[in-house]
Write an enzyme that holds these catalytic residues in place. Sequence first.
Site, mmCIF file in Angstrom:
data_model
loop_
_atom_site.group_PDB
_atom_site.id
_atom_site.type_symbol
_atom_site.label_atom_id
_atom_site.label_comp_id
_atom_site.label_asym_id
_atom_site.label_seq_id
_atom_site.Cartn_x
_atom_site.Cartn_y
_atom_site.Cartn_z
ATOM 1 N N ALA A 48 52.126 42.982 47.049
ATOM 2 C CA ALA A 48 52.970 44.126 47.436
ATOM 3 C C ALA A 48 54.470 43.924 47.235
ATOM 4 C CB ALA A 48 52.725 44.432 48.921
ATOM 5 N N GLY A 51 56.785 44.685 41.127
ATOM 6 C CA GLY A 51 56.018 45.419 40.115
ATOM 7 C C GLY A 51 55.204 46.579 40.664
ATOM 8 N N ALA A 139 48.943 39.451 40.323
ATOM 9 C CA ALA A 139 49.053 38.829 39.001
ATOM 10 C C ALA A 139 49.436 37.389 39.279
ATOM 11 C CB ALA A 139 50.115 39.519 38.163
ATOM 12 N N TYR A 234 45.448 40.450 24.109
ATOM 13 C CA TYR A 234 45.260 41.090 25.415
ATOM 14 C C TYR A 234 43.818 41.586 25.587
ATOM 15 C CZ TYR A 234 46.437 42.811 29.923
ATOM 16 O OH TYR A 234 46.434 42.964 31.274
ATOM 17 N N VAL A 270 58.128 46.580 32.355
ATOM 18 C CA VAL A 270 58.748 45.261 32.485
ATOM 19 C C VAL A 270 58.518 44.756 33.907
ATOM 20 C CG1 VAL A 270 60.881 43.928 32.234
ATOM 21 C CG2 VAL A 270 60.558 46.020 30.895
#
Length: 393
Positions: A48, A51, A139, A234, A270
């Site tokens: 949290a 991003g 992530a 990816y 980004v």
Amino acid sequence: MIIQPKIRGFVCITSHPEGCAKKVAQEITKAKATTMSKGPKNVLVIGASTGYGLSSRITAAFSCGASTIGVFFERPSLKGKPASAGWYNTVAFESETKAAGIYTKSFNGDAFSNELKKKVVKTIQEDWGKVDCVIYSLASPRRTDPKTEITYRSCLKPIGEAFSNLTLDTSKGLIETISIGPANEEEIEHTTKVMGGEDWELWMDALAEGGVLTEDAKSVAYSYIGPEVTWPVYKNGTIGTAKLDVERASRAIKKKHGVDAFVSVNKAVVTQASSAIPVVPLYISILFKVMKAKGTHEGCIEQIIRLFKDRLYEGEHQCDQMGRIRLDDLEMDPQVQEEVASIWPKVTTENIYDLSDFAAYQKEFLELFGFGLEGVDYTQEVEVERSIENLVD
Ligand code: NAD
């Protein structure tokens, strides 16, 4: 102290508390400008502090007025050194929720551990009774499996054959050719252990066992697909294989717990996570130029507001054939992709600022760490030690 950016490769090792607060305030202003007739009441956000997860927490609190519990792994200020950006983002978020009278609690620790899951479930039992929305936005480069205590590391590699393409060294502004050898079986398996759906499933199991999921609870985990130019590294690479496992987990969660569990495929933006992926920063720089010219450019907060309002609570989910929500629809617009593909082979170190929006990439990258924000005087001394008031030990 006076804090300046210190960039090391694709990370900035310093961050600015006032700049982070400004960036959070900008997202909050956008979230407040969107009101929703329907929305969640109690939202758990795992990942949290930066991003997509931070934007999810901001949207839940300021577009929906929801109470939030946030989980993250951030570094507080130590020995007079600045804390990490996610720490300062949370300090700023909490100060704004306090002013608005919105419930907020935060957990700083390893989301992959059983201990943290237990603590969060206990807090939900005590404070809310039930949670009606769970956002999974982690992530991480590594994960320790709570059952076996084995630590796995993820890697960003192609599968089957080596991959070679243009990439952008973002710290030096150099266009280079990168070659990455294929992953072996162990690397594929380890990346899935870290970035696959197992931990999301364990969170939902823990919440279900604790009896804290509402009957109509929703859960969303974020994913990415992107254009063909990035597929070898990816979608068809180690990380894409892990993301397929997240889709498996969404089906398993629906079946086991009757929860509306979705994978939302989001746009390339980004963030600290995306700047570490080879080829992706170059793609993002070109994409920004094309999408801005079309007027369809979005950042994390615009994407997540659209997710909550149009896809989760007020409108239809509009899932694709695989049952995924596609917030990347504007990015994947064939016209956008054709233009990106036509620019791609022409880009060089000399023309990078003309053919792409690398300037915006660099600006957004610095902003992730609270630098380069208008209205912040970076020549002034600032207090680096800031506490997160509602941090649960
Ligand atoms: P990010 O790096 O900005 O955020 C990661 C979050 O995870 C942070 O809050 C961090 O504190 C937390 N975290 C990491 N390890 C943790 C741990 N062990 N315990 C607790 N918290 C931990 O990342 P992001 O780019 O916002 O990515 C979030 C999700 O969105 C990922 O699933 C990613 O694949 C997906 N996504 C990203 C993009 C993109 O372009 N950035 C696009 C589409 C989808």
